[in-house]
Write a protein that holds these residues in place. Structure first.
Motif, PDB file in Angstrom:
ATOM      1  N   PRO A  28       0.844  -1.203   0.000  1.00 56.18           N
ATOM      2  CA  PRO A  28       0.000   0.000   0.000  1.00 56.18           C
ATOM      3  C   PRO A  28       0.879   1.252   0.000  1.00 56.18           C
ATOM      4  N   ALA A  29       0.603   2.178  -0.909  1.00 54.39           N
ATOM      5  CA  ALA A  29       1.450   3.353  -1.063  1.00 54.39           C
ATOM      6  C   ALA A  29       0.614   4.544  -1.477  1.00 54.39           C
ATOM      7  N   ALA A  30       1.126   5.729  -1.157  1.00 51.01           N
ATOM      8  CA  ALA A  30       0.466   6.979  -1.531  1.00 51.01           C
ATOM      9  C   ALA A  30       1.531   8.027  -1.802  1.00 51.01           C
ATOM     10  N   VAL A  31       1.251   8.902  -2.743  1.00 51.36           N
ATOM     11  CA  VAL A  31       2.111  10.045  -3.028  1.00 51.36           C
ATOM     12  C   VAL A  31       1.538  11.248  -2.294  1.00 51.36           C
ATOM     13  N   VAL A  32       2.407  11.947  -1.567  1.00 50.38           N
ATOM     14  CA  VAL A  32       1.973  13.029  -0.687  1.00 50.38           C
ATOM     15  C   VAL A  32       2.693  14.316  -1.072  1.00 50.38           C
ATOM     16  N   ALA A  33       1.953  15.419  -1.115  1.00 51.07           N
ATOM     17  CA  ALA A  33       2.515  16.753  -1.316  1.00 51.07           C
ATOM     18  C   ALA A  33       1.849  17.692  -0.329  1.00 51.07           C
ATOM     19  N   ALA A  34       2.655  18.473   0.383  1.00 55.49           N
ATOM     20  CA  ALA A  34       2.138  19.418   1.374  1.00 55.49           C
ATOM     21  C   ALA A  34       1.241  18.718   2.401  1.00 55.49           C
ATOM     22  N   ASN A  35       1.677  17.524   2.837  1.00 58.19           N
ATOM     23  CA  ASN A  35       0.964  16.746   3.857  1.00 58.19           C
ATOM     24  C   ASN A  35      -0.444  16.335   3.424  1.00 58.19           C
ATOM     25  N   ARG A  36      -0.692  16.300   2.116  1.00 61.82           N
ATOM     26  CA  ARG A  36      -1.962  15.837   1.571  1.00 61.82           C
ATOM     27  C   ARG A  36      -1.709  14.716   0.577  1.00 61.82           C
ATOM     28  N   VAL A  37      -2.557  13.714   0.598  1.00 62.58           N
ATOM     29  CA  VAL A  37      -2.443  12.603  -0.342  1.00 62.58           C
ATOM     30  C   VAL A  37      -2.931  13.086  -1.706  1.00 62.58           C
ATOM     31  N   VAL A  38      -2.077  12.985  -2.734  1.00 56.85           N
ATOM     32  CA  VAL A  38      -2.441  13.398  -4.086  1.00 56.85           C
ATOM     33  C   VAL A  38      -2.655  12.211  -5.007  1.00 56.85           C
ATOM     34  N   ALA A  39      -2.174  11.030  -4.629  1.00 59.17           N
ATOM     35  CA  ALA A  39      -2.403   9.815  -5.421  1.00 59.17           C
ATOM     36  C   ALA A  39      -2.252   8.624  -4.499  1.00 59.17           C
ATOM     37  N   VAL A  40      -3.011   7.557  -4.771  1.00 60.88           N
ATOM     38  CA  VAL A  40      -3.019   6.388  -3.898  1.00 60.88           C
ATOM     39  C   VAL A  40      -3.267   5.157  -4.760  1.00 60.88           C
ATOM     40  N   ASN A  41      -2.638   4.033  -4.407  1.00 57.49           N
ATOM     41  CA  ASN A  41      -2.853   2.825  -5.204  1.00 57.49           C
ATOM     42  C   ASN A  41      -4.011   2.003  -4.641  1.00 57.49           C
ATOM     43  N   ALA A  42      -4.363   0.935  -5.351  1.00 60.13           N
ATOM     44  CA  ALA A  42      -5.547   0.148  -4.988  1.00 60.13           C
ATOM     45  C   ALA A  42      -5.401  -0.519  -3.631  1.00 60.13           C
ATOM     46  N   PHE A  43      -4.174  -0.932  -3.273  1.00 63.61           N
ATOM     47  CA  PHE A  43      -3.970  -1.614  -1.995  1.00 63.61           C
ATOM     48  C   PHE A  43      -4.199  -0.652  -0.824  1.00 63.61           C
ATOM     49  N   ARG A  61      -5.080   5.145   9.211  1.00 61.64           N
ATOM     50  CA  ARG A  61      -5.935   4.113   8.616  1.00 61.64           C
ATOM     51  C   ARG A  61      -5.111   2.936   8.093  1.00 61.64           C
ATOM     52  N   CYS A  62      -3.896   3.226   7.643  1.00 64.36           N
ATOM     53  CA  CYS A  62      -3.055   2.167   7.076  1.00 64.36           C
ATOM     54  C   CYS A  62      -1.646   2.329   7.648  1.00 64.36           C
ATOM     55  N   PRO A  63      -1.341   1.725   8.807  1.00 73.40           N
ATOM     56  CA  PRO A  63      -0.019   1.902   9.426  1.00 73.40           C
ATOM     57  C   PRO A  63       1.136   1.462   8.523  1.00 73.40           C
ATOM     58  N   ASP A  64       0.898   0.531   7.607  1.00 78.68           N
ATOM     59  CA  ASP A  64       1.956   0.055   6.714  1.00 78.68           C
ATOM     60  C   ASP A  64       2.075   0.891   5.449  1.00 78.68           C
ATOM     61  N   LEU A  65       1.392   2.017   5.393  1.00 80.34           N
ATOM     62  CA  LEU A  65       1.382   2.836   4.188  1.00 80.34           C
ATOM     63  C   LEU A  65       2.776   3.380   3.875  1.00 80.34           C
ATOM     64  N   ALA A  66       3.223   3.179   2.635  1.00 79.14           N
ATOM     65  CA  ALA A  66       4.478   3.766   2.173  1.00 79.14           C
ATOM     66  C   ALA A  66       4.179   5.161   1.639  1.00 79.14           C
ATOM     67  N   VAL A  67       4.751   6.186   2.277  1.00 78.14           N
ATOM     68  CA  VAL A  67       4.524   7.575   1.892  1.00 78.14           C
ATOM     69  C   VAL A  67       5.652   8.014   0.959  1.00 78.14           C
ATOM     70  N   LEU A  68       5.301   8.411  -0.252  1.00 77.27           N
ATOM     71  CA  LEU A  68       6.274   8.745  -1.285  1.00 77.27           C
ATOM     72  C   LEU A  68       6.115  10.204  -1.694  1.00 77.27           C
ATOM     73  N   PRO A  69       7.198  10.894  -2.025  1.00 78.19           N
ATOM     74  CA  PRO A  69       7.109  12.314  -2.391  1.00 78.19           C
ATOM     75  C   PRO A  69       6.603  12.505  -3.815  1.00 78.19           C
ATOM     76  N   ALA A  70       5.930  13.625  -4.058  1.00 83.19           N
ATOM     77  CA  ALA A  70       5.482  13.967  -5.404  1.00 83.19           C
ATOM     78  C   ALA A  70       6.657  14.491  -6.221  1.00 83.19           C
ATOM     79  N   ASP A  71       6.754  14.082  -7.476  1.00 80.28           N
ATOM     80  CA  ASP A  71       7.858  14.492  -8.345  1.00 80.28           C
ATOM     81  C   ASP A  71       7.396  14.343  -9.794  1.00 80.28           C
ATOM     82  N   ALA A  72       7.018  15.459 -10.421  1.00 82.04           N
ATOM     83  CA  ALA A  72       6.532  15.408 -11.805  1.00 82.04           C
ATOM     84  C   ALA A  72       7.620  14.948 -12.765  1.00 82.04           C
ATOM     85  N   ASP A  73       8.882  15.350 -12.512  1.00 79.69           N
ATOM     86  CA  ASP A  73       9.978  14.918 -13.389  1.00 79.69           C
ATOM     87  C   ASP A  73      10.126  13.402 -13.364  1.00 79.69           C
TER      88      ASP A  73
END
Length: 516
Positions: A28-43, A61-73
């Motif tokens: 389970p993973a989500a991309v975060v920018a400015a402490n807000r989730v901007v994208a999240v996968n199905a898991f 809600r998901c203690p195992d969530l992998a928090v990843l930084p936003a990077d358009a490049d």
């Protein structure tokens, strides 16, 4: 109208970030920018994580969530192999954005026997070459084809308007204010919006709404009388030494992007489809088309050139030598008045550029969080409705401001919202604490508000309470609260009257907002 095949890779920012970080595909993973989730996968969605959720709530809600930084490049660089895989089977590939490519449907459907067979073949091709999951949609026009890709549908020729009719107006891209207005007018579907007369839409809502109205009717955003620019509008750059590093690519992208924009501006034009050509010292020829719904700004051109060069130089099929020639060609242009720059978008506004540099300087001295821009969206409390994004980062798409938001406060909003709510006590005439029952009714009329420093303020009027029973279906995250507006008596001529927004939660009162 051109019939397009659009291939969409779901949750691409998360896929790209996970690939760059070496994350397992089923984590389970989500991309975060400015402490807000901007994208999240199905898991992660399966654990209750949603877009625009605060980072802390998502991790609860998901203690195992992998928090990843936003990077358009990064997103664009990792997407280049997907575009290349599609290009092996279809000509005329255009990158709409990282995660979405479009190709004319006629060629693939004729070669593979049908549109459905072409869609299936491209999905298999992308999966075999890159391992990425994808969906394909086919329809008349880019807007309808993109929405069809989200649903994995093949819309019959001439059926785009019928396909779009039952969809919500929130599907209109990058038009939050127009969507808000349409909902308040009772026009909640694209079909209802499309039923209006084009002349009435243009006269009542303006030119941009007219473009959106064309999309809702299943037409292209602009009439098909676009001009193809002459060859002399292209700009070229011969780097010395050849470009083989990302930092050199970024410098070349910015310089060439500004040159192209200025060149087009002198002819009263703006670019909506950009062709990026590159040649290497060993004779390799590279080409990629980028399509944009709105006319490209100088920074928009530079971003796409940088993303593409980054994808070529760092991708799995990188050239055997450095880039010796870089050329930009505007494949499609519109009148320059279609490009309306905002206050901070720069362009030829010297004052805006100075302001931007000053803000970056402040961030360098005090940190990225020292300069933020607000985004107003949906929510029940004033704090929930505003998202603060550090200057320079892409602002997340806000939640829909209109209902359903049961328990939302009526206007006006407080002028000041404390970063940390201040606890107070609210008492009745007998000095007893005022509470809220399980049915969200006050136990007594409020008479005084006492602040932590011991100061008391007499209440002369009040309104509410407004109940908010959130996430009642999940006992672990459910919480109940009630909000109350109180008007305080005038303490002195200097102080005047004041009003507070109070919230009752966990059997405690706190100040959530202050009215002027």
């Amino acid at each position: 109208m051109t019939r397009l095949l659009v291939l969409w890779c779901p949750d691409w920012p998360v896929v790209a970030a996970g690939a760059a970080a070496g994350l397992a595909v089923d984590a389970p993973a989500a991309v975060v920018a400015a402490n807000r989730v901007v994208a999240v996968n199905a898991f992660a969605r399966g654990e209750g994580v949603r877009r625009d959720m605060r980072r802390r709530e998502a991790q609860q809600r998901c203690p195992d969530l992998a928090v990843l930084p936003a990077d358009a490049d990064r997103d664009a660089r990792v997407f280049e192999p997907v575009a290349a895989a599609v290009e092996e089977l279809a000509v005329g590939v255009e990158v709409v954005r990282a995660g979405v490519v479009a190709v004319p449907a006629k060629g693939p459907s004729g070669y593979f026997g049908s549109e459905a067979a072409a869609a299936e073949r491209l999905i298999d091709q992308v999966a075999a070459r890159t391992g990425a999951e994808s969906q394909v949609g086919i329809a008349d026009g880019l807007f309808a084809a993109t929405l069809a890709a989200y649903r994995g549908l093949v819309v019959p020729p001439g059926g785009s308007a019928e396909f779009l009719a039952p969809l919500g107006v929130h599907e209109l891209p990058d038009r939050a204010e127009l969507v808000d207005l349409l909902r308040r007018l009772g026009l909640r579907t694209l079909g209802a919006f499309a039923a209006l007369e084009p002349a009435d839409v243009a006269s009542r809502f303006g030119a941009d709404a007219g473009y959106a109205h064309r999309l809702a009717r299943g037409l292209e955003q602009r009439p098909p009388s676009r001009r193809r620019p002459p060859v002399d509008l292209s700009v070229s750059h011969v780097p010395d030494p050849p470009i083989d590093r990302v930092d050199a690519a970024a410098f070349a992208a910015r310089t060439l992007g500004e040159r192209l924009h200025d060149h087009l501006a002198t002819h009263g034009l703006a670019c909506t489809r950009l062709a990026i050509h590159a040649a290497t010292g060993t004779g390799e020829e590279l080409l990629r088309l980028w399509r944009c719904a709105d006319p490209l700004t100088p920074s928009g051109i530079a971003d796409r050139v940088r993303w593409q060069l980054d994808g070529w130089l760092r991708g799995p099929h990188r050239p055997t030598s450095g880039i010796t020639l870089l050329r930009l060609e505007p494949e499609e242009v519109v009148d320059g008045h279609a490009l309306q720059l905002g206050l901070w978008q720069g362009g030829h506004d010297e004052g805006a550029e100075r302001a931007g540099r000053a803000m970056v300087h402040v961030q360098g001295l005090l940190g990225p969080e020292a300069v933020v821009t607000p985004t107003v969206g949906g929510g029940r409390s004033p704090a929930d409705r505003v998202t603060l994004t550090p200057w320079g980062e892409e602002r997340p798409e806000p939640e829909a401001p209109e209902p359903p938001w049961p328990g939302r406060l009526p206007t006006p909003s407080p002028a000041t919202v404390p970063a940390i709510p201040v606890q107070v006590s609210v008492t009745d005439r007998n000095g007893q604490e005022v509470g809220v029952t399980g049915r969200f009714a006050l136990t007594a009329n409020p008479d005084e508000v006492r602040t932590p420093d011991g100061t008391t303020h007499r209440v002369i009027a009040w309104a509410g309470p407004w109940p908010a029973d959130e996430r009642w279906w999940d006992p672990k995250t459910a919480h109940r609260r009630a909000r109350l507006q109180v008007l305080l008596a005038e303490r002195s001529e200097e102080d005047g009257q004041g009003a507070l927004l109070l919230v009752r939660e966990n059997e405690k009162w706190s100040v959530e907002g202050i009215y002027d």
